[in-house]
Design a protein around this motif. Structure first.
Motif, mmCIF file in Angstrom:
data_model
loop_
_atom_site.group_PDB
_atom_site.id
_atom_site.type_symbol
_atom_site.label_atom_id
_atom_site.label_comp_id
_atom_site.label_asym_id
_atom_site.label_seq_id
_atom_site.Cartn_x
_atom_site.Cartn_y
_atom_site.Cartn_z
ATOM 1 N N LEU A 174 0.834 -1.202 0.000
ATOM 2 C CA LEU A 174 0.000 0.000 0.000
ATOM 3 C C LEU A 174 0.866 1.249 0.000
ATOM 4 N N LEU A 175 1.859 1.291 0.867
ATOM 5 C CA LEU A 175 2.727 2.465 0.942
ATOM 6 C C LEU A 175 3.446 2.695 -0.383
ATOM 7 N N ASP A 176 3.905 1.636 -1.016
ATOM 8 C CA ASP A 176 4.578 1.779 -2.313
ATOM 9 C C ASP A 176 3.649 2.380 -3.371
ATOM 10 N N VAL A 177 2.391 1.923 -3.393
ATOM 11 C CA VAL A 177 1.421 2.448 -4.367
ATOM 12 C C VAL A 177 1.116 3.915 -4.072
ATOM 13 N N LEU A 178 0.939 4.246 -2.804
ATOM 14 C CA LEU A 178 0.650 5.635 -2.446
ATOM 15 C C LEU A 178 1.797 6.568 -2.830
ATOM 16 N N LEU A 179 3.016 6.116 -2.600
ATOM 17 C CA LEU A 179 4.176 6.938 -2.969
ATOM 18 C C LEU A 179 4.264 7.118 -4.488
ATOM 19 N N GLU A 180 3.902 6.093 -5.225
ATOM 20 C CA GLU A 180 3.887 6.205 -6.695
ATOM 21 C C GLU A 180 2.814 7.203 -7.127
ATOM 22 N N PHE A 181 1.627 7.130 -6.510
ATOM 23 C CA PHE A 181 0.576 8.117 -6.793
ATOM 24 C C PHE A 181 1.071 9.525 -6.495
ATOM 25 N N TYR A 190 9.418 11.034 -3.334
ATOM 26 C CA TYR A 190 8.421 10.180 -2.697
ATOM 27 C C TYR A 190 8.971 8.785 -2.427
ATOM 28 N N ASP A 191 9.609 8.649 -1.257
ATOM 29 C CA ASP A 191 10.098 7.361 -0.796
ATOM 30 C C ASP A 191 9.782 7.239 0.693
ATOM 31 N N VAL A 192 9.972 6.041 1.241
ATOM 32 C CA VAL A 192 9.584 5.772 2.629
ATOM 33 C C VAL A 192 10.267 6.714 3.618
ATOM 34 N N GLU A 193 11.496 7.099 3.340
ATOM 35 C CA GLU A 193 12.220 7.988 4.243
ATOM 36 C C GLU A 193 11.589 9.374 4.331
ATOM 37 N N ASN A 194 10.739 9.701 3.372
ATOM 38 C CA ASN A 194 10.095 11.017 3.342
ATOM 39 C C ASN A 194 8.607 10.940 3.667
ATOM 40 N N VAL A 195 8.233 9.987 4.514
ATOM 41 C CA VAL A 195 6.857 9.862 4.981
ATOM 42 C C VAL A 195 6.867 10.000 6.498
ATOM 43 N N ARG A 196 6.006 10.858 7.002
ATOM 44 C CA ARG A 196 5.847 11.032 8.446
ATOM 45 C C ARG A 196 4.408 10.690 8.816
#
Length: 165
Positions: A26-33, A135-141
């Motif tokens: 899910l997180l991967d898809v959201l970051l792609e969006f 948009y990668d995991v390191e840039n999600v809070r």
């Protein structure tokens, strides 16, 4: 005379309240969006599944938490609702078909300006994930509704395949 350390009674669920669990796919898809819609802002409703209803994911990294390590009743964000689904019916009849009532308790938003903090203009939910470029995991809070930053835990899990109607 030495001072004794303070003894606190911990609520066993307090640690879970201070964390947001999200499925890796899910997180991967959201970051792609988020990347695809940049420089426009994106806001997506998120829904949870209990860990017992998820399946282990092949799409994971070594830093992801294994599904087997979670309590079976742990809520994990594993599904999303497209922001434009049902928009034509909503525009004509005023009925929102894109997000089923009571199913979404989270939101994924992007801040193309690079500010990782929760903003007053964000669509607030119980939990909010804020992503910034790149948009990668390191840039999600992750934040709670009051704007307090909480831990983001990425889980190696997939939502189960839904049965066709």
């Amino acid at each position: 005379m030495p001072v004794e350390p303070e003894t606190r009674v911990m609520d066993p669920d307090s640690a879970a309240r201070d964390r947001v669990f999200v499925a890796r796919p899910l997180l991967d898809v959201l970051l792609e969006f988020g990347s695809d819609t940049d420089p426009q802002r994106l806001s997506v409703a998120l829904a949870t599944e209990d860990a017992r209803d998820l399946v282990p994911s092949a799409a994971s990294t070594t830093s992801d938490v294994a599904l087997a390590d979670l309590d079976s009743d742990q809520s994990v964000y594993a599904e999303f609702f497209l922001p434009d689904a049902g928009r034509s019916v909503e525009n004509v009849f005023g009925v929102n078909l894109s997000t089923p009532p009571g199913r979404t308790r989270g939101r994924f938003v992007t801040h193309p300006d690079g500010n990782p903090d929760l903003a007053a203009t964000d669509d607030l939910s119980v939990r909010v994930l804020v992503a910034t470029p790149p948009y990668d995991v390191e840039n999600v809070r992750a934040y709670d509704r009051s704007g307090r930053r909480i831990e983001l835990v990425v889980v190696a899990a997939d939502a189960p395949d839904e049965e066709p109607l």
